[in-house]
Design a protein around this motif. Structure first.
Motif, PDB file in Angstrom:
ATOM      1  N   SER A 140       0.849  -1.194   0.000  1.00 62.38           N
ATOM      2  CA  SER A 140       0.000   0.000   0.000  1.00 62.38           C
ATOM      3  C   SER A 140       0.885   1.244   0.000  1.00 62.38           C
ATOM      4  CB  SER A 140      -0.905   0.004   1.236  1.00 62.38           C
ATOM      5  OG  SER A 140      -1.452   1.281   1.466  1.00 62.38           O
ATOM      6  N   SER A 141       0.561   2.197  -0.865  1.00 59.05           N
ATOM      7  CA  SER A 141       1.320   3.451  -0.877  1.00 59.05           C
ATOM      8  C   SER A 141       1.157   4.208   0.426  1.00 59.05           C
ATOM      9  CB  SER A 141       0.865   4.324  -2.053  1.00 59.05           C
ATOM     10  OG  SER A 141      -0.532   4.607  -1.967  1.00 59.05           O
ATOM     11  N   ALA A 142       0.050   3.956   1.156  1.00 59.10           N
ATOM     12  CA  ALA A 142      -0.181   4.639   2.433  1.00 59.10           C
ATOM     13  C   ALA A 142       0.763   4.159   3.527  1.00 59.10           C
ATOM     14  CB  ALA A 142      -1.635   4.445   2.867  1.00 59.10           C
ATOM     15  N   GLN A 143       1.398   3.016   3.347  1.00 60.38           N
ATOM     16  CA  GLN A 143       2.347   2.512   4.334  1.00 60.38           C
ATOM     17  C   GLN A 143       3.714   3.184   4.235  1.00 60.38           C
ATOM     18  OE1 GLN A 143       1.501  -1.727   3.043  1.00 60.38           O
ATOM     19  NE2 GLN A 143       1.877  -2.069   5.229  1.00 60.38           N
ATOM     20  N   ASN A 255      -7.439   1.372   8.087  1.00 63.90           N
ATOM     21  CA  ASN A 255      -6.111   0.768   8.151  1.00 63.90           C
ATOM     22  C   ASN A 255      -5.322   1.263   6.949  1.00 63.90           C
ATOM     23  OD1 ASN A 255      -5.816  -1.642   5.974  1.00 63.90           O
ATOM     24  ND2 ASN A 255      -7.943  -1.468   6.627  1.00 63.90           N
ATOM     25  N   VAL A 256      -3.986   1.162   7.019  1.00 65.66           N
ATOM     26  CA  VAL A 256      -3.175   1.650   5.905  1.00 65.66           C
ATOM     27  C   VAL A 256      -2.558   0.526   5.069  1.00 65.66           C
ATOM     28  CG1 VAL A 256      -2.637   3.828   7.053  1.00 65.66           C
ATOM     29  CG2 VAL A 256      -1.063   1.898   7.310  1.00 65.66           C
ATOM     30  N   HIS A 257      -2.794  -0.742   5.458  1.00 63.34           N
ATOM     31  CA  HIS A 257      -2.158  -1.827   4.699  1.00 63.34           C
ATOM     32  C   HIS A 257      -3.107  -2.487   3.696  1.00 63.34           C
ATOM     33  CE1 HIS A 257      -3.904  -4.210   8.059  1.00 63.34           C
ATOM     34  NE2 HIS A 257      -3.913  -5.211   7.194  1.00 63.34           N
ATOM     35  N   VAL A 258      -4.135  -1.790   3.319  1.00 57.05           N
ATOM     36  CA  VAL A 258      -5.135  -2.229   2.325  1.00 57.05           C
ATOM     37  C   VAL A 258      -5.661  -3.639   2.576  1.00 57.05           C
ATOM     38  CG1 VAL A 258      -4.641  -0.618   0.445  1.00 57.05           C
ATOM     39  CG2 VAL A 258      -3.308  -2.707   0.584  1.00 57.05           C
ATOM     40  N   THR A 279     -10.353   2.909   2.294  1.00 58.73           N
ATOM     41  CA  THR A 279      -9.269   3.096   3.258  1.00 58.73           C
ATOM     42  C   THR A 279      -8.050   3.671   2.542  1.00 58.73           C
ATOM     43  OG1 THR A 279      -8.585   0.808   2.888  1.00 58.73           O
ATOM     44  CG2 THR A 279     -10.051   1.235   4.754  1.00 58.73           C
ATOM     45  N   PRO A 280      -7.101   4.266   3.278  1.00 56.87           N
ATOM     46  CA  PRO A 280      -5.897   4.798   2.634  1.00 56.87           C
ATOM     47  C   PRO A 280      -5.156   3.712   1.850  1.00 56.87           C
ATOM     48  CG  PRO A 280      -6.061   5.602   4.884  1.00 56.87           C
ATOM     49  CD  PRO A 280      -7.130   4.564   4.729  1.00 56.87           C
ATOM     50  N   GLY A 281      -4.807   4.020   0.624  1.00 57.53           N
ATOM     51  CA  GLY A 281      -4.108   3.059  -0.221  1.00 57.53           C
ATOM     52  C   GLY A 281      -5.011   2.204  -1.083  1.00 57.53           C
ATOM     53  N   MET A 282      -6.316   2.157  -0.789  1.00 63.90           N
ATOM     54  CA  MET A 282      -7.204   1.305  -1.581  1.00 63.90           C
ATOM     55  C   MET A 282      -7.282   1.769  -3.029  1.00 63.90           C
ATOM     56  SD  MET A 282      -8.872  -1.468  -1.494  1.00 63.90           S
ATOM     57  CE  MET A 282      -9.030  -1.781   0.272  1.00 63.90           C
TER      58      MET A 282
END
Length: 346
Positions: A140-143, A255-258, A279-282
């Motif tokens: 995930s880019s959010a991580q 969550n940030v890990h999709v 969610t972030p990264g989805m």
């Protein structure tokens, strides 16, 4: 780096030889989990570490060791003793990755999944080991900001790896979907199945023939008049559930890990439209071109999206076709292996 010898260390004490046998029988996707055997097509010699074999005392000790952060200390150290002539150890996630880094012996490249959503104290304790990795990737880019800014992973060692699924195993079926059938699946802690059930109760108020099937080990109550919960489905059974469903829905906690991307991509590969929590990264995986993204915890928004697709089969079919195309072009394990091979080599 060509012809480099890689040892794969899977968490969960996975038996790679048994997985390969099951794949040959059509029971599981990919010859090795996550399609990591495909790295062999990109200039690597790939060997999977054998499972940790221990007697009752050893298994008890391994369980006790796992209590220290959920990492597989005993299992991983035993695999390291059997690494042979490996030039690089490749771990899919931190459960095997961090113990492998601590064990030493060969450089370690590891993915990171749940660590970025664990408490700050735990992340700080894990950070010194992670900074020693040869390469760290996240799905995930959010991580990436968490890994770089908070855990201090050097930018030159950190990569974003787009996830993939077996597009030959999960593919279009011959049967038409059952009108009104909505499916969901997933076992990890970031699933919000209770919101899905609330949403489906609202759907039933508008569409009386709507039915719900969910595959999960979580003890989420599903009213009998609404549908059924399957505690476990095999991979072929899950694929059939996707084929038979008109819509596949995944509700998630922030969550940030999709979390949920595997179900999303599998359903997309099977030609089914996705309704999923934003969610972030989805957005790395689900676009408005082939799915519907809704806010976390919003049963009303979830229900509205499901109702819209159930009432408009043409839109649902178009989204499903676009999702299938996206998986085949971007999100297969073959494409993932190509990207991972480049990541390990650069």
């Amino acid at each position: 780096m060509a012809n480099m010898n890689l040892q794969l260390r899977f968490s969960g004490n996975l038996d790679a030889a048994d997985w390969t046998r099951r794949h040959a029988a059509g029971e599981v996707p990919d010859r090795l989990p996550y399609g990591l055997d495909r790295l062999g097509s990109y200039g690597y010699q790939v060997t999977a570490a054998p499972p940790y074999a221990a007697g009752p005392v050893g298994r008890h000790a391994a369980r006790a060791a796992r209590a220290l952060g959920r990492y597989e200390w005993a299992e991983t150290w035993r695999k390291a003793e059997l690494q042979g002539s490996a030039d690089l150890c490749v771990c899919w996630d931190e459960r095997a990755g961090l113990p492998s880094i601590l064990r030493g012996g060969v450089p370690v490249a590891t993915g990171v999944i749940a660590l970025t959503d664990r408490d700050r104290t735990h992340r700080r304790l894990a950070a010194p080991l992670l900074r020693r990795a040869h390469r760290v990737w996240a799905l995930s880019s959010a991580q990436l900001p968490v890994l770089h800014d908070e855990l201090g992973v050097p930018e030159h060692r950190l990569r974003h790896l787009l996830f993939g699924i077996d597009g030959e195993f999960f593919t279009l079926g011959d049967d038409e979907p059952v009108p009104g059938l909505v499916a969901s699946a997933g076992n990890d802690r970031d699933r919000d199945h209770h919101t899905v059930v609330r949403a489906m109760c609202l759907v039933r108020q508008s569409i009386g023939h709507a039915r719900f099937k969910i595959a999960t080990q979580h003890d989420v109550p599903v009213p009998a008049e609404l549908g059924v919960r399957h505690p476990h489905l095999s991979h072929p059974q899950l694929r059939e559930l996707y084929w038979r469903s008109q819509v596949v829905v995944v509700a998630l906690r922030p969550n940030v890990h999709v979390s949920g991307m595997t179900v999303a991509l599998e359903a997309m590969a099977c030609g089914r439209p996705i309704v999923i929590t934003a969610t972030p990264g989805m957005s790395d995986y689900v676009s408005s071109e082939w799915g519907v993204l809704v806010p976390p915890g919003d049963a009303d928004a979830l229900a509205a999206a499901i109702i819209r697709l159930l009432r408009d089969p043409a839109e649902a079919t178009a989204l499903g076709a676009a999702g299938h195309k996206a998986v085949q072009e971007q999100f297969t394990t073959e494409r993932q292996a190509q990207r991972l091979a480049e990541l390990l080599r650069d």
